[in-house]
Write an enzyme that holds these catalytic residues in place. Structure first.
Site, mmCIF file in Angstrom:
data_model
loop_
_atom_site.group_PDB
_atom_site.id
_atom_site.type_symbol
_atom_site.label_atom_id
_atom_site.label_comp_id
_atom_site.label_asym_id
_atom_site.label_seq_id
_atom_site.Cartn_x
_atom_site.Cartn_y
_atom_site.Cartn_z
ATOM 1 N N ARG A 73 44.336 51.751 35.342
ATOM 2 C CA ARG A 73 45.700 51.249 35.755
ATOM 3 C C ARG A 73 46.427 51.148 34.628
ATOM 4 O O ARG A 73 47.842 50.508 34.957
ATOM 5 C CB ARG A 73 45.426 49.910 36.696
ATOM 6 C CG ARG A 73 45.456 50.080 37.892
ATOM 7 C CD ARG A 73 45.261 48.589 38.388
ATOM 8 N NE ARG A 73 45.688 48.188 39.740
ATOM 9 C CZ ARG A 73 44.817 48.131 40.983
ATOM 10 N NH1 ARG A 73 43.443 48.683 40.677
ATOM 11 N NH2 ARG A 73 45.216 47.729 42.042
ATOM 12 N N LYS A 116 44.372 54.523 48.824
ATOM 13 C CA LYS A 116 43.602 55.200 48.265
ATOM 14 C C LYS A 116 41.970 54.767 48.516
ATOM 15 O O LYS A 116 40.972 55.575 48.538
ATOM 16 C CB LYS A 116 43.417 54.263 46.648
ATOM 17 C CG LYS A 116 44.903 54.799 45.936
ATOM 18 C CD LYS A 116 44.732 54.270 44.533
ATOM 19 C CE LYS A 116 44.885 52.638 44.518
ATOM 20 N NZ LYS A 116 45.888 51.937 45.081
HETATM 21 P P1 AMP Z 1 42.651 46.714 44.050
HETATM 22 O O1 AMP Z 1 41.751 46.235 45.123
HETATM 23 O O2 AMP Z 1 42.826 47.942 43.652
HETATM 24 O O3 AMP Z 1 44.109 46.678 44.940
HETATM 25 O O4 AMP Z 1 42.674 45.594 43.199
HETATM 26 C C1 AMP Z 1 42.908 44.118 43.365
HETATM 27 C C2 AMP Z 1 43.219 43.334 42.197
HETATM 28 O O5 AMP Z 1 42.253 43.351 41.222
HETATM 29 C C3 AMP Z 1 44.424 43.944 41.387
HETATM 30 O O6 AMP Z 1 45.821 43.379 41.937
HETATM 31 C C4 AMP Z 1 44.111 43.429 39.801
HETATM 32 O O7 AMP Z 1 44.259 41.803 39.623
HETATM 33 C C5 AMP Z 1 42.795 43.466 39.948
HETATM 34 N N1 AMP Z 1 42.436 44.896 39.377
HETATM 35 C C6 AMP Z 1 41.797 45.853 40.092
HETATM 36 N N2 AMP Z 1 41.454 46.906 39.177
HETATM 37 C C7 AMP Z 1 42.080 46.672 38.109
HETATM 38 C C8 AMP Z 1 42.295 47.280 36.939
HETATM 39 N N3 AMP Z 1 41.902 48.769 36.793
HETATM 40 N N4 AMP Z 1 43.030 46.854 35.911
HETATM 41 C C9 AMP Z 1 43.292 45.682 35.956
HETATM 42 N N5 AMP Z 1 43.458 44.930 37.129
HETATM 43 C C10 AMP Z 1 42.569 45.208 38.251
#
Ligand code: AMP
Length: 216
Positions: free
Chosen positions: A88, A14
């Site tokens: 999410r 992504k």
């Molecule tokens: P990512 O960089 O998108 O993989 O996000 C890293 C971490 O941030 C995730 O594992 C969650 O702990 C938190 N996080 C990011 N986006 C969300 C979201 N939309 N809802 C809840 N937690 C999020």
């Protein structure tokens, strides 16, 4: 202007595809993961509260991420917003719909990047990024040309995420299947879902995404 969601499990690509859309179409990437990591690094109250949850690979509360997105929707949108890692949960998806409607904006497509589970683990275990420009690398499949230097911007701060480890990754995948994958049905029912083959090379995935957007 086109507003899109990039949907897919951790490691689907992504962030990589979002960066390309920023470069090629002047779109604006809204990554809640990046926003939360920034809050953590700058040591805000909220950043401190979410640090442990993120390190374990669990989702932070809906209210926090919805608040972050709401703020950004007031800013510049360039060629359109790319929602990367948001929504999410079903609650976040409903909230996004309401926020966009309130601001007179539309959601134009939801692009699901489809990748096999086995590939996700391999991709994430070797992943590192440039702190300066966000370019994503991999120890085996995409090392930097010069050791320790970003090919894209010349930055020398290359970083591995704290949650890119086996335990946190397992939790992140469980969270994805339990809480995020229902969004596939949610957007399919609305006629907004488009799948792309995320097992292909990044260039090919980018071409498939571009085709989808140009068809609109
Ligand atoms: P990512 O960089 O998108 O993989 O996000 C890293 C971490 O941030 C995730 O594992 C969650 O702990 C938190 N996080 C990011 N986006 C969300 C979201 N939309 N809802 C809840 N937690 C999020």
């Amino acid at each position: 202007m086109t507003n899109i969601i990039l949907l897919g499990p951790p490691g689907a690509g992504k962030g990589t595809q979002a960066k390309r859309l920023v470069d090629d179409r002047q779109m604006v990437q809204l990554s809640t993961g990046d926003m939360l990591r920034e809050a953590k690094t700058s040591g805000t109250e909220m950043g401190k509260r979410v640090a442990d949850v993120m390190a374990r690979g669990e989702l932070v509360t809906d209210d926090i991420v919805i608040g972050l997105i709401e703020e950004k929707l007031n800013g510049a949108s360039g060629g359109g917003f790319i929602f990367d890692g948001f929504p999410r949960t079903l609650k976040q998806a409903d909230a996004l719909g309401e926020l966009l409607a309130r601001k007179g904006k539309t959601l134009d497509a939801v692009i699901e990047i489809q990748v096999d589970d086995a590939a996700l683990v391999a991709r994430i275990s070797g992943r590192f990024t440039c702190r300066t420009c966000g370019e994503v690398y991999h120890d085996e499949t995409k090392p930097t040309k010069a050791s320790g230097v970003c090919d894209h911007c010349g930055g020398t701060e290359l970083n591995r995420r704290a949650d890119d480890n086996a335990d946190a990754l397992r939790t992140r995948l469980v969270e994805y299947y339990k809480k995020t994958s229902p969004l596939i049905g949610y957007y399919y029912a609305k006629g907004q879902l488009h799948g792309v083959d995320g097992m292909a090379e990044p260039d090919q995935v980018a071409t498939a995404v571009a085709k989808l957007l140009d068809k609109r």
